[in-house]
Design an enzyme around this catalytic site. Structure first.
Site, PDB file in Angstrom:
ATOM      1  N   CYS A 158     -18.366 -30.355  22.909  1.00  0.00           N
ATOM      2  CA  CYS A 158     -17.081 -31.040  22.805  1.00  0.00           C
ATOM      3  C   CYS A 158     -17.176 -32.509  23.202  1.00  0.00           C
ATOM      4  CB  CYS A 158     -16.036 -30.342  23.685  1.00  0.00           C
ATOM      5  SG  CYS A 158     -15.825 -28.604  23.267  1.00  0.00           S
ATOM      6  N   HIS A 181     -16.107 -17.192  19.109  1.00  0.00           N
ATOM      7  CA  HIS A 181     -17.343 -17.720  18.516  1.00  0.00           C
ATOM      8  C   HIS A 181     -18.466 -17.911  19.529  1.00  0.00           C
ATOM      9  CE1 HIS A 181     -17.347 -22.139  19.628  1.00  0.00           C
ATOM     10  NE2 HIS A 181     -16.140 -21.782  20.018  1.00  0.00           N
ATOM     11  N   GLN A 226     -17.823 -19.053  28.468  1.00  0.00           N
ATOM     12  CA  GLN A 226     -19.276 -18.915  28.407  1.00  0.00           C
ATOM     13  C   GLN A 226     -19.768 -17.562  28.927  1.00  0.00           C
ATOM     14  OE1 GLN A 226     -21.628 -20.976  27.119  1.00  0.00           O
ATOM     15  NE2 GLN A 226     -20.080 -22.410  26.424  1.00  0.00           N
ATOM     16  N   SER A 265     -13.346 -16.969  24.068  1.00  0.00           N
ATOM     17  CA  SER A 265     -13.367 -17.488  22.700  1.00  0.00           C
ATOM     18  C   SER A 265     -14.351 -16.697  21.853  1.00  0.00           C
ATOM     19  CB  SER A 265     -13.759 -18.969  22.720  1.00  0.00           C
ATOM     20  OG  SER A 265     -13.679 -19.541  21.434  1.00  0.00           O
TER      21      SER A 265
END
Length: 393
Positions: free
Chosen positions: A325, A201, A179, A199
């Protein structure tokens, strides 16, 4: 009706510049980077350039960056890899109760294999106590894994201090920065970070690509065995378009931090203050200041967060009740329970996360539309009816 995407913590739109940079590697230059002919070597060079971009963004060296299929793989690799590589030294791991499930479930898996895990509590803002961390360290502690910033409530942990404590005791420190990367400044040396997950994306790059920073000298067993890719540490033909896209996306995000952080912080604070002022029985979750620039997580008493989301969607607003998630779960957020919220308040929480394409006009729209939605739902709530009745007695 205005379209407002306020779920950037779940995923972000891939930037046009990133898509353009990726396109040639799907069709024109499609060679396998491990091959020796020209189009393959061009792709190998592209991968290495992206590695330099990612390394530069966090103050690392290119040979300390290893590409993965995403943040969850990077977390799994870091934790399982250290557990196996340093098992002879000890089998104790320290983490927190508010980690992403990629960390929590990995730690739970290791507990079935004979490892011991200490799950540190957090305060009402989601902050880890450095004193509690020091008390939890044992002679057989081999890894401290604590997230950089929480994906639900946005709280930013004291990473540099945590890393210093770990290094003082000779313990490896890993942080899940999925994040944080591309949204706040990161320097792995200044912050005493040994391993860091990210990450693509989450910062306007493609999905299905991530990276793990591994400080030089750290022994880490591979998670995926096979070929000799990623310097024999992570097998599998490289996702060249994804790697190229991630490298450029992170480079652009870091370049824009000086303008984006204050812009998003202002939008965030406007949204939070307006909602708290106009909607009674609402509260901010997470630290009021030490939080991600674009994160607002608010609980509304007497109603369900899922109902708010459905009505927001009807108004063109995309938001979430927590981690993408676990959005299909009926259980309240483990993060909100960990900061002390009772089940009923945890269930009434909404996460609104802003990003590169969020405008002030959109924030004004949400400020106008959200209070009537909350009021409408409360008018149908037996809990609210009972509360008002008791209040009047």
């Amino acid at each position: 009706m205005m379209e407002c995407y306020l779920d950037n913590a779940a995923t972000t739109a891939t930037r046009d510049e990133v898509i353009e940079a990726m396109l040639p590697y799907f069709k024109e230059s499609y060679g396998n980077p491990s091959s020796i002919y020209k189009i393959a070597q061009k792709n190998k060079n592209a991968v290495e350039h992206a590695r330099e971009q990612v390394a530069s963004a966090i103050g690392a060296k290119p040979n300390e960056i290893y590409f993965t299929a995403g943040g969850s793989e990077a977390d799994n690799w870091a934790i399982k890899g250290i557990a196996e590589s340093y098992a002879s030294k000890g089998k104790h791991i320290i983490t927190t109760s508010i980690e992403h499930h990629a960390v929590l479930h990995t730690c739970e898996y290791l507990e079935t294999k004979g490892y011991e895990v200490t799950y540190l509590p957090v305060d009402e803002y989601g902050m880890v106590s450095l004193d509690e961390l020091k008390k939890a360290i044992r002679d057989d502690t081999i890894l401290i894994t604590i997230m950089f910033a929480n994906n639900e409530i946005g709280t930013i942990e004291p990473i540099a201090e945590i890393g210093a404590i770990a290094h003082e005791k000779g313990i490896i420190f890993h942080t899940d920065a999925v994040q944080a990367a591309g949204h706040v400044a990161i320097d792995v040396d200044e912050m005493n970070i040994d391993m860091l997950s990210m990450s693509g994306h989450k910062f306007y790059g493609p999905k299905g690509i991530g990276a793990l920073y591994i400080r030089k000298g750290i022994k880490l067993n591979p998670l995926i065995h096979g070929g000799a890719q990623e310097r024999r540490r992570r097998a599998g033909t490289e996702n060249v378009p994804g790697i190229v896209g991630m490298g450029l996306a992170l480079e652009l995000a870091v370049k824009e931090l000086d303008t984006e952080v204050p812009r998003l912080t202002a939008l965030r604070d406007k949204l939070i203050s307006s909602i708290l002022e106009t909607v009674p029985y609402s509260r901010l979750n997470g630290h009021p200041v030490k939080r991600l620039p674009g994160n607002a997580n608010i609980s509304f008493e007497f109603i369900e967060g899922e109902s708010i989301l459905l009505l927001l969607d009807y108004k063109g607003v995309c938001a979430s009740s927590g981690s993408a998630c676990t959005s299909g779960s009926l259980d309240p957020s483990h993060v909100l329970l960990a900061i002390g919220l009772p089940h009923e308040k945890a269930h009434g929480s909404v996460r609104l996360t802003m990003g590169h394409y969020t405008t002030e006009e959109q924030i004004d729209y949400v400020i106008a539309e959200l209070p009537p939605i909350v009021e409408r739902l409360r008018q149908m709530s037996p809990l609210y009816e009972e509360f008002i009745k008791n209040k009047g007695e």
